[in-house]
Design a protein around this motif. Sequence first.
Motif, short mmCIF file in Angstrom:
data_model
loop_
_atom_site.label_atom_id
_atom_site.label_comp_id
_atom_site.label_asym_id
_atom_site.label_seq_id
_atom_site.Cartn_x
_atom_site.Cartn_y
_atom_site.Cartn_z
N GLN A 1 0.83 -1.21 0.00
CA GLN A 1 0.00 0.00 0.00
C GLN A 1 0.87 1.26 0.00
O GLN A 1 0.63 2.18 -0.76
CB GLN A 1 -0.92 -0.04 1.24
CG GLN A 1 -2.20 0.74 1.08
CD GLN A 1 -3.00 0.32 -0.15
OE1 GLN A 1 -3.05 -0.84 -0.49
NE2 GLN A 1 -3.58 1.29 -0.84
N GLU A 2 1.87 1.23 0.85
CA GLU A 2 2.78 2.39 0.96
C GLU A 2 3.54 2.59 -0.35
O GLU A 2 3.70 3.71 -0.83
CB GLU A 2 3.77 2.13 2.10
CG GLU A 2 4.59 3.34 2.47
CD GLU A 2 5.53 3.03 3.62
OE1 GLU A 2 6.74 3.04 3.40
OE2 GLU A 2 5.02 2.74 4.72
N SER B 1 -9.24 -5.95 -2.04
CA SER B 1 -7.82 -5.59 -2.02
C SER B 1 -7.45 -4.65 -3.16
O SER B 1 -6.28 -4.37 -3.39
CB SER B 1 -6.95 -6.85 -2.07
OG SER B 1 -7.19 -7.53 -3.27
N GLY B 2 -8.47 -4.17 -3.87
CA GLY B 2 -8.20 -3.17 -4.92
C GLY B 2 -7.87 -3.75 -6.27
O GLY B 2 -7.46 -3.04 -7.19
N ARG B 3 -8.05 -5.05 -6.43
CA ARG B 3 -7.82 -5.65 -7.75
C ARG B 3 -8.95 -5.23 -8.68
O ARG B 3 -10.12 -5.28 -8.29
CB ARG B 3 -7.76 -7.16 -7.66
CG ARG B 3 -6.61 -7.66 -6.85
CD ARG B 3 -6.82 -9.12 -6.52
NE ARG B 3 -5.62 -9.68 -5.93
CZ ARG B 3 -5.51 -10.93 -5.55
NH1 ARG B 3 -6.51 -11.77 -5.72
NH2 ARG B 3 -4.39 -11.36 -5.02
N GLU B 4 -8.58 -4.85 -9.89
CA GLU B 4 -9.60 -4.40 -10.85
C GLU B 4 -9.59 -5.30 -12.08
O GLU B 4 -8.52 -5.63 -12.60
CB GLU B 4 -9.30 -2.95 -11.28
CG GLU B 4 -9.46 -1.96 -10.15
CD GLU B 4 -9.13 -0.55 -10.57
OE1 GLU B 4 -9.26 -0.23 -11.77
OE2 GLU B 4 -8.75 0.23 -9.69
N LEU B 5 -10.78 -5.63 -12.50
CA LEU B 5 -10.90 -6.51 -13.66
C LEU B 5 -12.09 -6.05 -14.50
O LEU B 5 -13.16 -5.80 -13.95
CB LEU B 5 -11.11 -7.93 -13.13
CG LEU B 5 -11.12 -9.07 -14.12
CD1 LEU B 5 -10.42 -10.27 -13.49
CD2 LEU B 5 -12.52 -9.46 -14.53
N ASP B 6 -11.90 -5.90 -15.78
CA ASP B 6 -13.02 -5.58 -16.67
C ASP B 6 -13.48 -6.86 -17.34
O ASP B 6 -12.72 -7.48 -18.08
CB ASP B 6 -12.60 -4.57 -17.75
CG ASP B 6 -12.55 -3.15 -17.21
OD1 ASP B 6 -13.01 -2.93 -16.07
OD2 ASP B 6 -12.04 -2.26 -17.91
N LEU B 7 -14.72 -7.25 -17.03
CA LEU B 7 -15.28 -8.43 -17.69
C LEU B 7 -16.07 -7.94 -18.90
O LEU B 7 -16.97 -7.11 -18.76
CB LEU B 7 -16.20 -9.19 -16.73
CG LEU B 7 -16.84 -10.45 -17.33
CD1 LEU B 7 -15.79 -11.53 -17.55
CD2 LEU B 7 -17.94 -10.98 -16.42
N HIS B 8 -15.72 -8.43 -20.07
CA HIS B 8 -16.42 -8.05 -21.29
C HIS B 8 -17.22 -9.24 -21.78
O HIS B 8 -16.79 -10.38 -21.66
CB HIS B 8 -15.42 -7.66 -22.39
CG HIS B 8 -14.49 -6.54 -22.00
ND1 HIS B 8 -14.61 -5.27 -22.51
CD2 HIS B 8 -13.43 -6.50 -21.16
CE1 HIS B 8 -13.66 -4.50 -22.00
NE2 HIS B 8 -12.93 -5.22 -21.18
#
Lengths: 147, 368
Positions: A123-124, B176-183
């Motif tokens: 994070q940091e 946890s902030g993981r980003e995924l674009d499902l198309h």
Amino acid sequence: MQIIVNEPHIVHETIDGETILMDLRSGNYFSIEKSGAVIWEVLVQTGSTEELLKKAGELSHPDQSDRVLSDIRNFVKKLLAEGLIREANNIGASDITEELLNSLKLTISSFETPEVNKYSDMQEMLLLDPIHDVDEKGWPEPKKDKE
Amino acid sequence: MSSLLASKSPFPNTAQQLLLQAALFGGETSISSWEEWKSIVDFEEEVDHGSYRLLPLIYEKLQSLGYQDELTGRLKGIYKRAWMENQRILHYASEILKLASSSEIPSIVMKGIPLGLLVYKNPATRPMSDADILVPLKNAREAVALLKKVSYNPVNEGILEHDLVYGRGMGFTDDSGRELDLHWRAMPDSIKNSKESDFWDQAVQINFMGASAFRFSFTDELLLTIVHGLRKNPEPPIRWVADAFLLIKKYGVDIDWERLLEYALRYKVLIQLKEGLNYLVNEFRIDVPEGVQDKLYRCNPGYAERVVYRHAQRIGDNRKKVSLPERVYTFYARFLRHSADTNFMRLHLEFACYSIERLMNKTLNKYE
């Protein structure tokens, strides 16, 4: 001892005299610079700590040899302790290339104790702006007043 | 801000063009373009996000030329950070692909992953902010359920049902902030003209981090790169130039130009393809087979296609502040974009029905 990179969890790349590694399970990021990066390359290429120690012993000045070999052993221990490499059997060690041997010669002639720099706060690290918040060495080294 | 940095989105401004030349041309041109860019852009204050995302490629290029300057340390840091972030994305994308595979949902990795691995050949030089995965339309609901099961939530659940019918896909994030674009559609344009086998028929297997999936053929990837890139966006969409340039430079022989034209015609994205290729030919000296541009010039885009293109140039995607007339314009252009009808009267009758349907759904949802 025969060793291999602890794949697939560990990914690594060497750029401009620095090896960067990431443990995909923990998110920990590592950096190994200067002599450490060359020793890492020799380990990855030969897969043998004996081969590395033998070459390093041959290339060291007799007065320096004990220190060099002891530092390398400690470095390998750190790599094992962090799970960046692991012991392996029958991996069919490769010979060291001439180019890498020349790098090892240079490294041993001006030997610096190899270090494994570990960055465990993802994070940091992600909050650290690589343009404004870093020193001249660049990310992930923060500006002194940011520390 | 100087006029050299003024945005003429979606095409690069003068400074962005210099940066692209530094990243793509090589040799002395790279170095002189980089030095000229530094002379007109304040590195501390004026690096837009689109330009920032080119910096790892610049670092690699300058390194290969043995060039160093006062910014080398920071460029290397940007490269290292991109490497770390991309490894993280490749890792979690591979986990999702393995899950999809175990549920027998075929998947195509789009954009950054195949481009980074195969075209740039070094994922660090093609920064990503998320992973893009395409599944067949018939498997879309199953894929959404699968993502939810592993704690990826849609960014806009409220319009998920609408988008499953009319849209292209949706973003998902986990805690946890993981980003995924499902198309579930490769292209949102002219969906009534699309066939189930489109894009999938020439998909090629790709393996990474223990996962096995598909990628588009280089022809299809090029079409999507140009069409997607030529839309105005708050993040200056200049990366499409680097993606398309490297794709054609490295895999030009594999491009099926007839298929490219056929798809552009069917999906009504001729103007984007024409403008994009024109730009690459004129500014970046890309070789396009004789006759391709002629054929593009001879094609006559219809009314809907022209409206959609104009909207993409003026408003585009992801704009934060949109006035009421712009919202209406966007609603209209989006309808035209996914409609395949070319008859003006029928098109507008269909639009009236669609508007009423959307309005009623909205009203019903409000009282549910």
